[in-house]
Structure formats: C-alpha cells, structure tokens
Design a protein around this motif. Structure first.
Motif: not given
Ligand SMILES: Cc1cc2nc3c(=O)[nH]c(=O)nc-3n(C[C@H](O)[C@H](O)[C@H](O)COP(=O)(O)O)c2cc1C
Length: 195
Positions: A11-20, A179-187
């Motif tokens: 994983l790239s560092a960015a992928d790692l951060l995005a997956a935490r 478990p996955p949880r809903p994330r804030a939507r950028a928009e």
C-alpha cells in the motif's frame, strides 16, 4: 516511487491513510505493540504541528498490570455513579486492548498562542496515534467517555491542574475488522471559495 509502510508494503502511504478505520474497542486484543513499536508510535505521535513549540500535551501509557488495575479502579468508580448501568458497559470495553495511550491536553493559559490552537495540537497527537498504529499493523480507537471527565477518574492518571483528557487511544491487534460505516460525503461538507 510511492512511499510504503512497514506492515503494508503493497500500500502507498495515501492508500493506507484512506483505508484506516477504527475497530470496536473490544476487538482490540493482545499482542499489543512491543517496546520497539511503542517507541515508534510515540515518535509518530509527537510529530505534530505545535504552534509556538509549546508541547501542550502529555502522553500516559497504560499497559500490563497497570492497565488491569486502571480498568478495575474505573469499574469501581463506575458503580458509584447514577448512570452505573450504562458506564459499566463502556468501561468493560476498555479491558481487552493491551495498550491505552492517554493523550492529555496540557495547554498554557494566557499564552499568545490561543488555547484553542494548543488543544487542536493534542487532537493531532491522537490522530497520529491512530494512523501510526494502523501503519504498524495494529488497530486503534480514540475514545473519551465518562472517565475523561470524571475528576475521580482523571485523578487516577495523575493529571495536573488544568490538564484534560483529549483521548484514550486504545491500541492492539485487530481480532475483528471494523464494520464499514458511512463517511461524510465531500459534496456535503466541502466547497471551493468563490470570490
Ligand atoms: C474526541 C473523540 C472522542 C470520542 N469518544 C468516543 C467515546 O467515548 N465512545 C465511542 O464509542 N466513540 C467515541 N469516539 C468515536 C470513535 O473514535 C469511533 O470509533 C470513530 O468515530 C470511528 O470512526 P473511524 O472508523 O473513522 O476511526 C470519539 C471520537 C473522538 C474524535
């Protein structure tokens, strides 16, 4: 070449951060970080922006026997509260993670750097711990809870006058992925400034 992290070389560092994400507190189990990993986590935790170089935070590491006793003493305190039925349950969830890092906000009142900014730096310490633990192959969960605000509970940690718990960061191996949880939507929360 993309940077990689110790336990996720693919994983790239960015992928790692995005997956935490945060496992549930009781999904964090032994083995916890060994001394080398704890030192690395502390190094990462302290690498935060800090306006004025004030170090307006302290870290209290709780593991092993001390952690067992800390949770036992919290459970005893929980029983004295009106909301015992509720806080008993959340307190028990502190037991399974092998390491708790209590991040203490230790702001300097009256300094020209506003206390708000000093407090934000303590939040950054907590966040670095979450990401650092993830990068090292552990899970971590940032909690506060009643014991962050109850004076008898914070006294167990030896907090000084004016110090506050910014976070109890539980760290351990992940027994069960979150478990996955809903994330804030950028928009919904992001906009470009137009002038
Ligand atoms: C300052 C702060 C305090 C929190 N306190 C609690 C808490 O006391 N109890 C709880 O269940 N979650 C608490 N949370 C939320 C947990 O960290 C939660 O597991 C997290 O929102 C999961 O999101 P993640 O997967 O993006 O890390 C707190 C979060 C923050 C930032």
């Amino acid at each position: 070449m993309a940077s990689t992290a110790t336990h996720f070389p693919e994983l790239s560092a960015a992928d790692l951060l995005a997956a935490r994400r945060s496992p549930m507190p009781d999904a964090l189990v032994a083995p916890g970080p060994d001394r080398t990993d704890v030192d690395r986590l502390v190094e990462i935790a302290l690498r935060v922006p800090d306006h004025g170089r004030l170090s307006p935070w302290r870290l209290v590491l709780v593991a092993g026997e001390a952690k067992h006793r800390w949770v036992e003493q919290l459970l005893a305190l929980a029983e004295t509260r009106e909301d015992a039925a509720k806080v008993r349950v959340s307190t028990r969830k502190l037991a399974s993670a092998p390491l708790a890092v209590i991040v203490v906000s230790a702001t300097i009142p009256g300094h020209k750097v506003p206390e708000w900014e000093q407090t934000l730096s303590a939040g950054a310490v907590c966040m670095n711990l979450l990401n650092g633990a993830h990068a090292l192959g552990y899970g971590a969960n940032w909690l506060t809870g009643w014991h962050a605000y109850d004076a008898r509970a914070t006294a167990l940690l030896g907090l000084e006058e004016g110090q506050k718990v910014a976070g109890v960061v539980l760290i351990g191996s992940v027994a069960e992925a979150a478990p996955p949880r809903p994330r804030a939507r950028a928009e919904d929360v992001v906009r470009w400034l137009t002038l």
